[in-house]
Motif scaffolding. Structure first.
Motif, short mmCIF file in Angstrom:
data_model
loop_
_atom_site.label_atom_id
_atom_site.label_comp_id
_atom_site.label_asym_id
_atom_site.label_seq_id
_atom_site.Cartn_x
_atom_site.Cartn_y
_atom_site.Cartn_z
N MET A 1 4.66 3.25 -9.88
CA MET A 1 5.09 2.76 -8.53
C MET A 1 6.18 4.10 -8.29
O MET A 1 7.18 4.46 -8.96
CB MET A 1 5.80 1.50 -8.86
N GLU A 38 -4.39 0.87 4.90
CA GLU A 38 -5.25 -0.27 4.67
C GLU A 38 -5.15 -1.09 5.88
O GLU A 38 -4.05 -1.30 6.64
CB GLU A 38 -5.27 -1.00 3.52
N ALA A 51 0.40 0.46 4.24
CA ALA A 51 0.34 0.67 2.87
C ALA A 51 0.81 -0.22 1.91
O ALA A 51 2.08 -0.55 2.06
CB ALA A 51 0.66 2.33 2.49
N ALA A 52 0.07 -0.61 0.72
CA ALA A 52 0.81 -1.63 -0.14
C ALA A 52 1.55 -2.89 0.58
O ALA A 52 2.61 -3.09 0.29
CB ALA A 52 1.88 -0.94 -0.90
N ASN A 53 0.66 -3.41 1.61
CA ASN A 53 1.30 -4.60 2.43
C ASN A 53 2.61 -4.18 3.44
O ASN A 53 3.34 -5.15 3.85
CB ASN A 53 1.85 -5.79 1.41
N ARG A 54 2.93 -3.05 3.42
CA ARG A 54 3.95 -2.74 4.43
C ARG A 54 3.35 -2.20 5.65
O ARG A 54 2.71 -1.04 5.83
CB ARG A 54 4.99 -1.40 3.77
N PRO A 169 -0.24 5.90 -0.75
CA PRO A 169 0.11 5.17 -1.84
C PRO A 169 1.25 4.24 -1.46
O PRO A 169 1.61 4.33 -0.51
CB PRO A 169 0.92 6.18 -2.86
N ASP A 170 1.81 3.43 -2.66
CA ASP A 170 2.90 2.53 -2.37
C ASP A 170 4.07 3.32 -1.95
O ASP A 170 4.32 4.46 -2.42
CB ASP A 170 3.06 1.91 -3.93
N ASN A 171 4.98 2.66 -1.11
CA ASN A 171 5.99 3.40 -0.49
C ASN A 171 5.83 4.43 0.38
O ASN A 171 6.68 5.37 0.54
CB ASN A 171 7.04 3.78 -1.75
N THR A 172 4.70 4.61 0.76
CA THR A 172 4.52 5.52 1.96
C THR A 172 5.10 4.90 3.16
O THR A 172 5.03 3.60 3.40
CB THR A 172 2.91 5.48 2.34
#
Length: 271
Positions: A1, A38, A51-54, A169-172
């Protein structure tokens, strides 16, 4: 992460960008395949990607829309900020392997960035920041430039044996949005007044960069294609709105800049 990029930790930052699109399905496929976003939701004619539900990008279908006019006010590019230089290296390898058309690759001293354009003419920047502690300031002005990217160096930052690009990635986050305007001085005054942004860089009379909390820029505004542009034509595709997350906002609100570009503000703490 990975850690959340500095751009998203300031009192005001970019949350999401909305695009009016003539073919939302095709454009969503592009942002999934090329940028690595996504699909998070579909609601009627609207597709939300992130990205990662953001949530980062909202596509609003309007099949009757006329194509965007690059000489008018609107979007210059949406800038997707990756958490690390290695993430940018992974994306470059992905672009090479998939023969993705890239229009430029630059070293801006504060960041390293690749540029491309989506099928409906919307500009995209994919970038990674250098550590903000390393940025050089002359009083209120941050040092930026446009130099050739050290592509071997960026790619070389990917660890040996790495699994490679697996999507954004996460936190994009959307690190910044760069706008086409008719007059950078007018844009500067508007962002200073309405959002309390600091002016951190000017390129003569053609471009201005503004930010919250010491970032190199959350908003850019230029006349490289759009000098003297008037109010936007709402019947065209392209930028629909920019949403800013603000620790100072009490309720959601919406503004229009001098060219009719919708800028939203939503309450939210940094991060």
């Amino acid at each position: 992460m990975s850690d959340l990029p500095f751009a998203a930790t300031t009192p005001i930052s970019v949350a999401r960008v909305g695009l009016k699109t003539r073919d939302a399905d095709a454009l969503a496929a592009y942002y999934r395949a090329v940028v690595g976003l996504e699909e998070l939701a579909r609601d009627g004619e609207t597709i939300t990607l992130g990205a990662a539900n953001r949530p980062l990008l909202v596509l609003e279908r309007d099949a009757a829309a006329k194509p965007d006019d690059p000489r008018s006010a609107g979007l210059f590019h949406t800038a997707f900020l990756l958490p690390s230089r290695a993430d940018l290296g992974r994306w470059i390898n992905h672009a090479i392997e998939n023969k993705i058309q890239v229009e430029g690759a630059s070293d801006h001293l504060v960041s390293e960035a690749a540029y491309l354009t989506d099928p409906e003419g919307n500009g995209i920047e994919i970038y990674a920041d250098r550590p903000h502690e390393s940025w050089k300031w002359d009083g209120p002005s941050v040092e930026m430039a446009t130099l050739r990217m050290d592509i071997p160096g960026v790619v070389g930052s990917v660890p040996a044996g790495d699994a490679g690009w697996k999507g954004a990635p996460d936190n994009t986050v959307v690190g910044h949005v760069h706008l086409r305007v008719g007059d950078p001085n007018q844009a500067e005054a508007w962002w200073n007044k309405e959002f309390g942004f600091d002016t951190v860089k000017k390129y003569g009379t053609q471009a201005v960069f503004l930010s919250s909390g010491g970032y190199h820029h959350h908003i850019g505004a230029n006349t490289w294609q759009s000098a003297g542009a008037g109010k936007r034509d709402a019947s065209r595709s392209g930028l629909a709105w920019v949403e800013m997350r603000s620790a100072e906002a009490k309720t959601p609100s919406a503004y229009e800049d001098p060219w009719g570009t919708v800028i939203r503000a939503v309450p939210g703490q940094p991060g």
